[in-house]
Scaffold this active site. Structure first.
Site, PDB file in Angstrom:
ATOM      1  N   GLU A  10     -10.284   5.741   6.202  1.00  0.00           N
ATOM      2  CA  GLU A  10     -11.160   5.148   5.176  1.00  0.00           C
ATOM      3  C   GLU A  10     -10.635   3.791   4.690  1.00  0.00           C
ATOM      4  O   GLU A  10     -11.413   2.868   4.396  1.00  0.00           O
ATOM      5  CB  GLU A  10     -11.254   6.118   3.988  1.00  0.00           C
ATOM      6  N   GLY A  52      -5.598  -4.705  -1.838  1.00  0.00           N
ATOM      7  CA  GLY A  52      -4.697  -4.436  -2.962  1.00  0.00           C
ATOM      8  C   GLY A  52      -4.040  -3.081  -2.817  1.00  0.00           C
ATOM      9  O   GLY A  52      -4.604  -2.169  -2.197  1.00  0.00           O
ATOM     10  N   VAL A  85       0.835  -1.210   0.000  1.00  0.00           N
ATOM     11  CA  VAL A  85       0.000   0.000   0.000  1.00  0.00           C
ATOM     12  C   VAL A  85       0.867   1.256   0.000  1.00  0.00           C
ATOM     13  O   VAL A  85       0.655   2.172  -0.800  1.00  0.00           O
ATOM     14  CB  VAL A  85      -0.966   0.004   1.208  1.00  0.00           C
ATOM     15  N   LYS A 129     -13.234  -5.110  11.317  1.00  0.00           N
ATOM     16  CA  LYS A 129     -13.968  -4.173  10.464  1.00  0.00           C
ATOM     17  C   LYS A 129     -15.394  -3.990  10.982  1.00  0.00           C
ATOM     18  O   LYS A 129     -15.947  -2.882  10.952  1.00  0.00           O
ATOM     19  CB  LYS A 129     -13.948  -4.685   9.023  1.00  0.00           C
ATOM     20  N   ASP A 165     -10.169 -10.675  10.776  1.00  0.00           N
ATOM     21  CA  ASP A 165     -10.081  -9.463   9.960  1.00  0.00           C
ATOM     22  C   ASP A 165     -11.467  -8.815   9.827  1.00  0.00           C
ATOM     23  O   ASP A 165     -11.636  -7.608  10.048  1.00  0.00           O
ATOM     24  CB  ASP A 165      -9.518  -9.858   8.580  1.00  0.00           C
ATOM     25  N   ILE A 187     -13.346   1.059  -1.084  1.00  0.00           N
ATOM     26  CA  ILE A 187     -14.777   1.424  -1.066  1.00  0.00           C
ATOM     27  C   ILE A 187     -15.029   2.584  -0.105  1.00  0.00           C
ATOM     28  O   ILE A 187     -14.722   2.477   1.083  1.00  0.00           O
ATOM     29  CB  ILE A 187     -15.654   0.225  -0.646  1.00  0.00           C
ATOM     30  N   ARG A 224      11.292  -0.824   7.293  1.00  0.00           N
ATOM     31  CA  ARG A 224      12.074  -1.762   8.099  1.00  0.00           C
ATOM     32  C   ARG A 224      13.369  -2.139   7.394  1.00  0.00           C
ATOM     33  O   ARG A 224      14.395  -2.331   8.006  1.00  0.00           O
ATOM     34  CB  ARG A 224      11.249  -3.011   8.384  1.00  0.00           C
ATOM     35  N   ARG A 225      13.279  -2.292   6.052  1.00  0.00           N
ATOM     36  CA  ARG A 225      14.456  -2.747   5.287  1.00  0.00           C
ATOM     37  C   ARG A 225      14.912  -1.634   4.339  1.00  0.00           C
ATOM     38  O   ARG A 225      14.396  -1.505   3.226  1.00  0.00           O
ATOM     39  CB  ARG A 225      14.105  -4.010   4.506  1.00  0.00           C
TER      40      ARG A 225
HETATM   41  N1  HSE Z   1      -7.035  -9.672   4.044  1.00  0.00           N
HETATM   42  C1  HSE Z   1      -8.098  -8.777   3.716  1.00  0.00           C
HETATM   43  C2  HSE Z   1      -9.021  -9.427   2.703  1.00  0.00           C
HETATM   44  C3  HSE Z   1      -7.657  -7.479   3.146  1.00  0.00           C
HETATM   45  O1  HSE Z   1      -8.802 -10.551   2.273  1.00  0.00           O
HETATM   46  O2  HSE Z   1      -9.980  -8.795   2.341  1.00  0.00           O
HETATM   47  C4  HSE Z   1      -7.171  -6.515   4.163  1.00  0.00           C
HETATM   48  O3  HSE Z   1      -8.136  -6.236   5.119  1.00  0.00           O
END
Ligand code: HSE
Length: 432
Positions: A130, A305, A16, A206, A202, A137, A47-48
């Protein structure tokens, strides 16, 4: 237009972050025109440092993120490193040193959003995120701003692309979970360790963020009921199809019918093929919002992505920079409603239950009695004799709306019946 640039520190330059830097460079003139001042990438914490980063001046790269956010001349810190620490300390330090923050960090916002908002407010700074929910989205801003005059009652979302890809593959090809996961991994949709996605962590983060914003109420991560989708089988998809449904991993945030409490949950569920969320294919995300005045809204797009997530980050960056220039701050935390968050037992929905039962007189009546004793009303029952000649049958019961606590009690009692050989699956039915 002001000629002195606004200075941006970028924390993280992975999938990102590198896209954020690229768009900041390639769209510099447009961004300046939209903001009213140029934006300058003033430092990039990584980090690198030895990794070659196309388009980024090596002189800007540092491994000392703390020194970068403490510089004092940074206007906006963009945090795209993820995880709780060091992101939390860096964001807090950024506020203390006069910067506003744009973050894509769902785990941190879900866990510590309230404290971070309070720190931002104490320092007259913005905290925008966001990109933390459903990638590109637009969702946080519509909920925080566009729907600020409405009353949101329900948010129903596919907010994890990995699991949607797997479930879509199972639905369209008849594949089992493992086969579909293997394909998702091979194509780069699933991570080597897919736990956060497939176990719903995850999506739960959200859901906590969405519920908090939608209901103006503090919803903590551990307020969110969570079930992963690793137990969903090809047989479940066949059952879903038999009743005109498909299966999705849903994040569901709901206001109770009496308006006095809210719930937030993540689990696989059957939804009718006629529901707009049923047509969300592959790794796409979509969120369906129901509100008093607007009615039904659907937000759809890529949920992950580099470039899509960077799009959301850049949108926030423009908004935060504009606020900086005007000396204002945007909408902050809004938890004034303080609604209690109810447990899963109080959720009311429909259920699809698949039982293996003895195929002999009186069994159907026994099973129906258990449902009746727990106050769960049956909508349909479908029985199919097994072809293996074992004297067992498969019994599929679909209920009317009932509380999760009643359903749990029903299933426990069913398991204790000698004539019930097993409970093959229990799936909630949503979106009707
Ligand atoms: N790993 C998440 C997904 C994307 O598969 O939608 C980042 O939140």
């Amino acid at each position: 237009m002001r000629t002195r640039p606004l200075k941006v520190a970028l924390l993280g330059c992975g999938v990102v972050g590198s896209e954020v830097a690229r768009i900041m460079t390639t769209h510099a003139d447009d961004l300046a025109a939209r903001i009213g001042a140029p934006v300058e990438l003033a430092g990039v914490a990584v980090r690198r440092p030895s990794k070659v980063r196309a388009g980024i001046d090596p002189a800007l790269v540092t491994t000392d993120a703390t020194a970068l956010v403490k510089r004092g001349d940074i206007d906006v810190v963009v945090e795209v490193i993820g995880g709780i620490e060091p992101a939390r300390t860096l964001i807090t330090t950024a506020f203390e040193h006069g910067a506003s923050v744009v973050s894509a960090n769902k785990a941190l916002l879900a866990q510590d959003g309230a404290a971070l908002h309070a720190t931002a407010q104490d320092h007259d700074a913005d905290l925008y995120y966001e990109a933390a929910v459903a990638g590109a989205i637009p969702l946080i801003r519509p909920l925080r701003e566009s729907l600020a005059g409405d009353k949101v009652n329900r948010v129903l979302g596919i907010v994890n692309g990995t699991t949607n890809f797997i479930l879509d593959k199972m639905d369209s090809t008849g594949a089992g979970y493992q086969e579909a996961l293997d394909e998702a991994t091979a194509l780069g949709y699933a991570e080597a360790d897919p736990t956060a996605d497939v176990e719903g962590f995850d999506a739960a983060a959200k859901a906590a963020i969405l519920a908090g914003i939608a209901f103006h109420t503090r919803v903590r991560l551990d307020d969110v009921y969570r079930e992963g989708m690793t137990e969903v089988t090809a047989a479940d998809f066949a059952s879903a199809r038999a009743m005109g449904c498909t299966i999705k991993l849903l994040a569901i945030c709901e206001r109770a019918a009496d308006g006095g409490s809210v719930t937030a949950r993540v689990h696989p569920a059957m939804i009718p093929l006629s529901h707009p969320l049923a047509s969300v294919r592959g790794a796409y995300n979509a969120v369906f919002v129901e509100s008093d005045a607007a009615g039904q809204l659907m937000f759809y797009g890529p949920g992950a992505g580099g470039a899509p997530t960077a799009s959301a980050v850049l949108g926030d960056l423009v908004a935060v920079c504009r606020n900086k220039l005007s000396g204002a701050t945007g909408p902050g935390d809004s938890a004034y409603a303080r609604l209690p968050v109810s447990s899963m037992g109080e959720v009311v929905t429909r259920y699809h239950i698949s039982l293996d039962v003895a195929d002999k007189p009186g069994v159907l009546a026994q099973v129906a009695t258990v449902f009746a004793e727990h106050g769960v009303s049956i909508d349909t029952v479908r029985q199919q004799g097994r072809q293996d000649g074992g004297g067992d049958a498969s019994l599929v019961v679909v209920t009317h709306r009932a509380s999760d606590a009643s359903l749990t009690g029903t299933v426990e009692a069913l398991r204790n019946l000698d004539t019930v050989r097993g409970v093959a699956s229990i799936m909630r039915v949503e979106g009707e």
